[in-house]
Design a protein around this motif. Sequence first.
Motif, PDB file in Angstrom:
ATOM      1  N   LEU A 134       0.988  -1.126   0.233  1.00 40.31           N
ATOM      2  CA  LEU A 134      -0.163  -0.094  -0.135  1.00 40.31           C
ATOM      3  C   LEU A 134       0.714   1.569   0.129  1.00 40.31           C
ATOM      4  CD1 LEU A 134      -2.765  -1.285   2.603  1.00 40.31           C
ATOM      5  CD2 LEU A 134      -3.301  -1.055   0.425  1.00 40.31           C
ATOM      6  N   LEU A 135       0.478   2.381  -0.544  1.00 38.58           N
ATOM      7  CA  LEU A 135       1.035   3.645  -0.885  1.00 38.58           C
ATOM      8  C   LEU A 135       0.671   4.065   0.988  1.00 38.58           C
ATOM      9  CD1 LEU A 135       0.483   5.136  -4.098  1.00 38.58           C
ATOM     10  CD2 LEU A 135       2.923   3.802  -3.247  1.00 38.58           C
ATOM     11  N   PRO A 136       1.570   5.130   1.197  1.00 38.72           N
ATOM     12  CA  PRO A 136       1.517   5.453   3.143  1.00 38.72           C
ATOM     13  C   PRO A 136       0.073   6.579   2.805  1.00 38.72           C
ATOM     14  CG  PRO A 136       3.673   5.864   2.219  1.00 38.72           C
ATOM     15  CD  PRO A 136       2.522   5.458   0.791  1.00 38.72           C
ATOM     16  N   THR A 137      -0.301   6.910   1.550  1.00 34.63           N
ATOM     17  CA  THR A 137      -1.760   8.206   2.029  1.00 34.63           C
ATOM     18  C   THR A 137      -2.510   7.364   1.446  1.00 34.63           C
ATOM     19  OG1 THR A 137      -1.279   8.856  -0.871  1.00 34.63           O
ATOM     20  CG2 THR A 137       0.082  10.192   0.779  1.00 34.63           C
ATOM     21  N   VAL A 183      -8.690   2.375  -0.141  1.00 31.56           N
ATOM     22  CA  VAL A 183      -9.266   3.561  -0.888  1.00 31.56           C
ATOM     23  C   VAL A 183      -8.060   4.617  -1.737  1.00 31.56           C
ATOM     24  CG1 VAL A 183     -11.558   4.882  -0.499  1.00 31.56           C
ATOM     25  CG2 VAL A 183     -11.447   2.712   0.925  1.00 31.56           C
ATOM     26  N   VAL A 184      -8.280   4.504  -2.876  1.00 36.11           N
ATOM     27  CA  VAL A 184      -7.775   5.500  -3.066  1.00 36.11           C
ATOM     28  C   VAL A 184      -8.264   7.069  -3.319  1.00 36.11           C
ATOM     29  CG1 VAL A 184      -5.872   6.139  -4.772  1.00 36.11           C
ATOM     30  CG2 VAL A 184      -6.518   4.218  -4.002  1.00 36.11           C
ATOM     31  N   GLN A 188      -6.106  13.967   2.728  1.00 36.35           N
ATOM     32  CA  GLN A 188      -6.349  14.190   4.273  1.00 36.35           C
ATOM     33  C   GLN A 188      -6.541  15.088   4.954  1.00 36.35           C
ATOM     34  OE1 GLN A 188      -1.856  14.856   3.536  1.00 36.35           O
ATOM     35  NE2 GLN A 188      -1.420  12.860   4.269  1.00 36.35           N
ATOM     36  N   VAL A 189      -7.488  16.940   4.221  1.00 38.26           N
ATOM     37  CA  VAL A 189      -8.179  17.798   5.524  1.00 38.26           C
ATOM     38  C   VAL A 189      -8.750  18.042   4.214  1.00 38.26           C
ATOM     39  CG1 VAL A 189      -8.210  20.212   5.947  1.00 38.26           C
ATOM     40  CG2 VAL A 189      -5.867  17.891   6.370  1.00 38.26           C
ATOM     41  N   THR A 190     -10.266  18.310   4.660  1.00 37.24           N
ATOM     42  CA  THR A 190     -11.320  18.398   3.667  1.00 37.24           C
ATOM     43  C   THR A 190     -11.891  19.487   4.259  1.00 37.24           C
ATOM     44  OG1 THR A 190     -12.933  16.788   4.440  1.00 37.24           O
ATOM     45  CG2 THR A 190     -11.677  16.608   2.135  1.00 37.24           C
ATOM     46  N   PRO A 191     -12.812  20.092   3.363  1.00 35.53           N
ATOM     47  CA  PRO A 191     -13.494  21.877   4.403  1.00 35.53           C
ATOM     48  C   PRO A 191     -14.470  20.772   5.326  1.00 35.53           C
ATOM     49  CG  PRO A 191     -13.314  22.385   1.757  1.00 35.53           C
ATOM     50  CD  PRO A 191     -12.857  20.790   2.190  1.00 35.53           C
ATOM     51  N   GLY A 246      -4.189   7.369   5.446  1.00 36.15           N
ATOM     52  CA  GLY A 246      -3.264   6.942   5.759  1.00 36.15           C
ATOM     53  C   GLY A 246      -3.551   5.897   6.687  1.00 36.15           C
ATOM     54  N   ARG A 247      -4.533   5.418   7.133  1.00 35.99           N
ATOM     55  CA  ARG A 247      -5.172   4.752   8.109  1.00 35.99           C
ATOM     56  C   ARG A 247      -5.264   3.671   7.332  1.00 35.99           C
ATOM     57  NH1 ARG A 247      -9.102   7.774  12.063  1.00 35.99           N
ATOM     58  NH2 ARG A 247     -10.139   6.728  10.504  1.00 35.99           N
ATOM     59  N   ILE A 248      -5.012   2.572   8.464  1.00 38.51           N
ATOM     60  CA  ILE A 248      -5.028   1.252   8.267  1.00 38.51           C
ATOM     61  C   ILE A 248      -6.220   0.767   9.315  1.00 38.51           C
ATOM     62  CG2 ILE A 248      -4.639  -0.799   7.910  1.00 38.51           C
ATOM     63  CD1 ILE A 248      -1.829  -0.213   6.139  1.00 38.51           C
ATOM     64  N   GLU A 249      -7.461  -0.047   8.387  1.00 41.78           N
ATOM     65  CA  GLU A 249      -8.074  -0.465   9.560  1.00 41.78           C
ATOM     66  C   GLU A 249      -8.635  -2.296   9.410  1.00 41.78           C
ATOM     67  OE1 GLU A 249     -10.764   1.169  11.033  1.00 41.78           O
ATOM     68  OE2 GLU A 249     -10.285   3.487  10.585  1.00 41.78           O
TER      69      GLU A 249
END
Length: 256
Positions: A134-137, A183-184, A188-191, A246-249
Motif C-alpha cells: 500500500l502507499l502511505p497516503t 480507498v485511493v 488528508q484534509v477537507t472543508p 494513511g490509516r489502515i483499519e
Amino acid sequence: MTAVFHTMETDVRRVWGALRFVDAMSGHTIDSPLRVDLPGARLQRNRSGFFVVTALDDAANLEARRGYENAFDPIPGAPALSLPGTVSDPTGRYLPRRFTLALPRSPLPAEPGQTAPLFEAAAITLDPSSATALLPTWAALRLSVRRAGAAAAQAVIRVQRAGSEAVLGRGMTDARGEALVAVVGVAQVTPGAEELVVETEIAVDIVVSADTTLAPAALVDPDLLAARPLGAGLSRLIVPRNLASGRIEVMNLTLP
C-alpha cells in the motif's frame, strides 16, 4: 503501357473484441502475466497487454460465426453469445475470478462523443491479494470475514460513500477469508460542515456480499455478486465506518 498486378495472397479477417484486465487500486492495465481461460475462443495477447479474441472455435453456430469473421461486404448479422471465462495471476498479486464476455461488441457509442464498445477492450477488474503493498497516503481496510464459523472465501467487498452508492474501493476475500481494500484518493484534509472547520475522515458503508450456495474452490464473478439483490443464496452485511487518509483499519466481520 499497361501495368498488371497480381495478388499473391490475402489474409483479411475480423476479430471479435479484446479483454483488458485492470488493477482495482490503480485503475491501470495489468501488464504482468495472467492465466486467462475463455472456452470456445482463441486469445492472443498484444503489446498493450490486451487479450484479443481472434476467433471462436466452439461448435454451436460455427458456420454462422465463420461467415461473420470472413465476410465484409455486406457485413452479416453476428450471432449473439456470452462466453464465460476465468482469470488468475500466477504471481499471486491478484485474486482469481470469473467473468463473462458478451459478443458481439456494440458498434454504436452509448453517448455522443464516446468510443463505441467495438473499438474498446472490455475491462475486467482484478482485486488485490491481502499481501499487496500500500502507499502511505491510502486509506485501507484489512478484513477477516467469517460465516457459520468458517472462513468466508470469495466474499465481495464494496466501500461506498455513506448515503450513496458511489463505490470508493473494492476487494474480495481469499480462501482464508482475508481481504485487502484500498480507498485511493481520500483527502488528508477537507472543508468541514457546520461547526467543523476541517474534516480528516469520511463516512463510508462497508458492504460485504457472499454466495451461500458456492461450492468449495469455486470462483465468483465479483461484479455480478456485488450487484445482486438480496434473496435466496445471498448473505450480505453492511457496516458503517469512518476512514482517513494513511490509516489502515483492521476488522473482523461475521456474515449472517
